[in-house]
Design a protein around this motif. Structure first.
Motif, PDB file in Angstrom:
ATOM      1  N   LEU A 304       2.610   1.882  -0.793  1.00 41.28           N
ATOM      2  CA  LEU A 304       3.008   2.915   0.166  1.00 41.28           C
ATOM      3  C   LEU A 304       1.883   3.247   1.140  1.00 41.28           C
ATOM      4  O   LEU A 304       2.139   3.542   2.319  1.00 41.28           O
ATOM      5  N   VAL A 305       0.657   3.174   0.694  1.00 40.60           N
ATOM      6  CA  VAL A 305      -0.474   3.440   1.590  1.00 40.60           C
ATOM      7  C   VAL A 305      -0.676   2.295   2.572  1.00 40.60           C
ATOM      8  O   VAL A 305      -1.047   2.510   3.737  1.00 40.60           O
ATOM      9  N   ALA A 306      -0.405   1.067   2.144  1.00 37.76           N
ATOM     10  CA  ALA A 306      -0.622  -0.092   3.021  1.00 37.76           C
ATOM     11  C   ALA A 306       0.500  -0.273   4.034  1.00 37.76           C
ATOM     12  O   ALA A 306       0.306  -0.956   5.045  1.00 37.76           O
ATOM     13  N   ALA A 307       1.661   0.311   3.815  1.00 34.97           N
ATOM     14  CA  ALA A 307       2.823   0.078   4.678  1.00 34.97           C
ATOM     15  C   ALA A 307       2.994   1.199   5.675  1.00 34.97           C
ATOM     16  O   ALA A 307       2.425   2.288   5.537  1.00 34.97           O
ATOM     17  N   GLN A 308       3.768   0.907   6.707  1.00 33.35           N
ATOM     18  CA  GLN A 308       4.208   1.924   7.658  1.00 33.35           C
ATOM     19  C   GLN A 308       5.701   2.209   7.530  1.00 33.35           C
ATOM     20  O   GLN A 308       6.176   3.238   8.004  1.00 33.35           O
ATOM     21  N   GLU A 309       6.413   1.291   6.928  1.00 33.06           N
ATOM     22  CA  GLU A 309       7.858   1.457   6.753  1.00 33.06           C
ATOM     23  C   GLU A 309       8.215   1.255   5.292  1.00 33.06           C
ATOM     24  O   GLU A 309       7.596   0.448   4.601  1.00 33.06           O
ATOM     25  N   VAL A 310       9.212   1.974   4.849  1.00 33.32           N
ATOM     26  CA  VAL A 310       9.731   1.832   3.496  1.00 33.32           C
ATOM     27  C   VAL A 310      11.182   1.372   3.585  1.00 33.32           C
ATOM     28  O   VAL A 310      12.007   1.999   4.270  1.00 33.32           O
ATOM     29  N   LEU A 311      11.472   0.287   2.921  1.00 34.90           N
ATOM     30  CA  LEU A 311      12.840  -0.229   2.812  1.00 34.90           C
ATOM     31  C   LEU A 311      13.309   0.063   1.394  1.00 34.90           C
ATOM     32  O   LEU A 311      12.714  -0.405   0.424  1.00 34.90           O
ATOM     33  N   GLN A 326      13.623  11.639  -6.349  1.00 32.82           N
ATOM     34  CA  GLN A 326      12.241  11.553  -6.819  1.00 32.82           C
ATOM     35  C   GLN A 326      11.432  10.581  -5.969  1.00 32.82           C
ATOM     36  O   GLN A 326      10.253  10.830  -5.680  1.00 32.82           O
ATOM     37  N   LEU A 327      12.053   9.472  -5.552  1.00 29.51           N
ATOM     38  CA  LEU A 327      11.348   8.517  -4.697  1.00 29.51           C
ATOM     39  C   LEU A 327      11.032   9.140  -3.338  1.00 29.51           C
ATOM     40  O   LEU A 327       9.914   8.972  -2.815  1.00 29.51           O
ATOM     41  N   ILE A 328      11.963   9.859  -2.769  1.00 27.66           N
ATOM     42  CA  ILE A 328      11.729  10.504  -1.475  1.00 27.66           C
ATOM     43  C   ILE A 328      10.600  11.544  -1.592  1.00 27.66           C
ATOM     44  O   ILE A 328       9.754  11.673  -0.688  1.00 27.66           O
ATOM     45  N   ASN A 329      10.547  12.259  -2.698  1.00 22.56           N
ATOM     46  CA  ASN A 329       9.476  13.234  -2.893  1.00 22.56           C
ATOM     47  C   ASN A 329       8.116  12.553  -2.965  1.00 22.56           C
ATOM     48  O   ASN A 329       7.125  13.052  -2.391  1.00 22.56           O
ATOM     49  N   ASN A 330       8.035  11.432  -3.649  1.00 24.70           N
ATOM     50  CA  ASN A 330       6.754  10.705  -3.722  1.00 24.70           C
ATOM     51  C   ASN A 330       6.353  10.163  -2.357  1.00 24.70           C
ATOM     52  O   ASN A 330       5.161  10.149  -2.008  1.00 24.70           O
ATOM     53  N   ILE A 331       7.308   9.679  -1.594  1.00 24.22           N
ATOM     54  CA  ILE A 331       6.998   9.184  -0.252  1.00 24.22           C
ATOM     55  C   ILE A 331       6.468  10.317   0.619  1.00 24.22           C
ATOM     56  O   ILE A 331       5.502  10.140   1.388  1.00 24.22           O
ATOM     57  N   ASN A 332       7.037  11.499   0.474  1.00 23.57           N
ATOM     58  CA  ASN A 332       6.552  12.641   1.245  1.00 23.57           C
ATOM     59  C   ASN A 332       5.141  13.032   0.830  1.00 23.57           C
ATOM     60  O   ASN A 332       4.304  13.404   1.681  1.00 23.57           O
ATOM     61  N   LEU A 333       4.817  12.944  -0.451  1.00 25.41           N
ATOM     62  CA  LEU A 333       3.467  13.255  -0.903  1.00 25.41           C
ATOM     63  C   LEU A 333       2.455  12.261  -0.346  1.00 25.41           C
ATOM     64  O   LEU A 333       1.351  12.650   0.084  1.00 25.41           O
ATOM     65  N   ARG A 335       2.785  10.542   2.406  1.00 31.88           N
ATOM     66  CA  ARG A 335       2.686  10.805   3.842  1.00 31.88           C
ATOM     67  C   ARG A 335       1.767  12.005   4.117  1.00 31.88           C
ATOM     68  O   ARG A 335       0.993  11.987   5.079  1.00 31.88           O
ATOM     69  N   GLN A 336       1.831  13.016   3.301  1.00 30.61           N
ATOM     70  CA  GLN A 336       1.030  14.212   3.540  1.00 30.61           C
ATOM     71  C   GLN A 336      -0.457  14.004   3.242  1.00 30.61           C
ATOM     72  O   GLN A 336      -1.314  14.551   3.940  1.00 30.61           O
ATOM     73  N   HIS A 337      -0.768  13.191   2.251  1.00 26.71           N
ATOM     74  CA  HIS A 337      -2.145  13.115   1.784  1.00 26.71           C
ATOM     75  C   HIS A 337      -2.838  11.781   2.062  1.00 26.71           C
ATOM     76  O   HIS A 337      -4.075  11.761   2.165  1.00 26.71           O
ATOM     77  N   LEU A 338      -2.093  10.685   2.174  1.00 26.16           N
ATOM     78  CA  LEU A 338      -2.745   9.378   2.254  1.00 26.16           C
ATOM     79  C   LEU A 338      -2.353   8.567   3.481  1.00 26.16           C
ATOM     80  O   LEU A 338      -3.200   7.854   4.028  1.00 26.16           O
ATOM     81  N   ASN A 339      -1.105   8.622   3.893  1.00 21.47           N
ATOM     82  CA  ASN A 339      -0.648   7.759   4.985  1.00 21.47           C
ATOM     83  C   ASN A 339       0.338   8.529   5.860  1.00 21.47           C
ATOM     84  O   ASN A 339       1.549   8.510   5.629  1.00 21.47           O
ATOM     85  N   PRO A 340      -0.157   9.226   6.873  1.00 20.91           N
ATOM     86  CA  PRO A 340       0.745  10.036   7.715  1.00 20.91           C
ATOM     87  C   PRO A 340       1.726   9.211   8.541  1.00 20.91           C
ATOM     88  O   PRO A 340       2.703   9.766   9.070  1.00 20.91           O
ATOM     89  N   ARG A 341       1.517   7.899   8.689  1.00 25.02           N
ATOM     90  CA  ARG A 341       2.421   7.066   9.491  1.00 25.02           C
ATOM     91  C   ARG A 341       3.597   6.520   8.691  1.00 25.02           C
ATOM     92  O   ARG A 341       4.462   5.832   9.229  1.00 25.02           O
TER      93      ARG A 341
END
Length: 428
Positions: A304-311, A326-333, A335-341
């Motif tokens: 998730l940190v290395a990517a810009q898009e999630v499929l 739960q997956l959407i919540n982890n993606i949001n975390l 985005r907030q802390h490690l990969n804003p893009r």
């Protein structure tokens, strides 16, 4: 009753002494229409009764149609002649006049149709229904399948799918297992590579199913993604070209990757190890697909940190929807802390069974929630998709004319078109 077979019927003769044939006489039947012949020589002719005669063709009848031996008071049944049939026979017997050509068609009692009826018939023949099938529908199923196979395999090697302006790094993630993450990664990568895009597949699942699907060696001792994450080996040193598929490369995964999460705990900047390895790769790729394990551990976080898009592939069942929050919540975390893009750009419905109402209900729920992020292409349940990995192939090359290959091809085409409209870059 007489010795020669005749008996006396008073209903016809009016007297008991007049002989009458035992055959029933019908109103519309005349004796002259049945050919009769005099008795053969040597046989005894009847000595009494109706005499044999061949003069006028009316044996045993006088000029008025009465039996010659009938009494004056007997009732005579009238005999009707088929005048139309007699006229046809007589006309056919007469020779045609000189200078005329006889009509070979048989005469008919029905009147000839009017001249206007031919015009109306021609008008009806010229009418074509709007439901008339097109040329594609007229083609036999084997021809249609062959056309799809040629379109998918693209033997000419031309760039038929648009290439993005910059590299698109896509993470294929879903913490639920068995939803088609690896199958989606392999088939989308092959479809894009066959149509002119340079694609890299990073197998981040310790099971190594993506490496198996691409027929890349991933046994113990083969340099793999574990060396990149733990030993900081350059990514180009562990990348292998996929045999038979131009423009496609793979970073395999071995069983050693199962212990990577424990070993990464003490490593500095453990969440961005894969990101730095992809960034340092000297070559250029149009697409980088990262196949994630069915968990939300450090390997998935690295992806998730290395990517810009999630499929996100979603199986059309209730359990797949239950773990999506739960997956959407982890993606949001992340985005907030490690990969804003990071963003969820694509949702793909897999294992769709059109025979069930549940599949339709899940599809409607997903489309109502995610909107345009859901691809129009839906992956159906298809046995060819499941058979392909056992031969070390993707369904695109195993059976390019199947419904599964066609669906993945359409999904790859949608992803490519979306990338041109909204280019995504690591350096944006």
């Amino acid at each position: 009753m007489h010795d020669d077979g005749r008996y006396d019927d008073p209903r016809v003769t009016g007297s008991a002494g007049d002989p009458v044939s035992r055959e029933t006489e019908y109103p519309n039947w005349r004796p002259s229409e049945v050919p009769q012949s005099p008795p053969e020589p040597g046989r005894n002719a009847p000595t009494s009764g109706v005499p044999w005669s061949t003069d006028d063709g009316r044996d045993g009848m006088d000029a008025s149609g009465r039996p010659v031996n009938a009494s004056p008071d007997a009732r005579v049944i009238p005999i009707r002649r088929n005048t139309s049939a007699s006229a046809r026979f007589e006309a056919a017997a007469q020779p045609p006049a000189s200078g005329t050509v006889p009509d070979p068609r048989p005469a008919s009692d029905t009147p000839a149709p009017a001249a206007g009826s031919y015009a109306s018939a021609a008008t009806e023949a010229a009418y074509v229904s709007r439901e008339t099938p097109t040329r594609e529908e007229d083609d036999p199923p084997l021809a249609m399948e062959a056309m799809r196979a040629v379109q998918i395999l693209n033997p000419s090697g031309e760039v038929t799918m648009p290439r993005p302006d910059r590299t698109r790094v896509m993470c294929v993630a879903n913490q639920k297992g068995g939803v088609g993450k690896t199958t989606t990664t392999v088939n989308l990568a092959v479809a894009l590579a066959l149509h002119g895009n340079r694609v890299l597949v990073v197998d981040l699942d310790p099971q190594g199913n993506a490496s198996t699907g691409l027929n890349v060696p991933h046994h113990t001792g083969v340099p793999d993604v574990y060396d990149c994450l733990i030993n900081s080996v350059p990514l180009e040193d562990v990348t292998q070209a996929v045999e038979g598929i131009p423009n496609l490369w793979c970073v395999p995964a071995t069983i050693d990757l199962a212990g990577a999460e424990i070993e990464l705990v003490s490593v500095v900047a453990r969440e961005s190890r894969l990101d730095r390895a992809i960034t340092a790769y000297p070559g250029h790729f149009d697409y980088v697909f990262i196949d994630c394990p069915p968990s939300l551990g450090l390997l998935t976080v690295n992806a998730l940190v290395a990517a810009q898009e999630v499929l996100i592939p979603i199986q059309c069942e209730y359990y797949a929807l239950e773990g999506l929050n739960q997956l959407i919540n982890n993606i949001n975390l992340v985005r907030q802390h490690l990969n804003p893009r990071l963003e969820v750009s694509t949702i793909l419905l897999t294992m769709y069974d059109r025979r069930t109402r549940l599949a339709d209900a899940v599809e409607q729920d997903v489309r109502n929630h995610f909107g345009d992020k859901v691809l129009q292409a839906v992956i159906p349940r298809n046995v060819r998709v499941s058979e392909a990995p056992s031969y070390g192939q993707s369904v695109m090359t195993y059976d390019p004319g199947s419904r599964g290959a066609t669906s993945y091809f359409e999904a790859a085409q949608e992803i490519a078109e979306r990338g041109v409209k909204e280019p995504v870059s690591r350096n944006a």
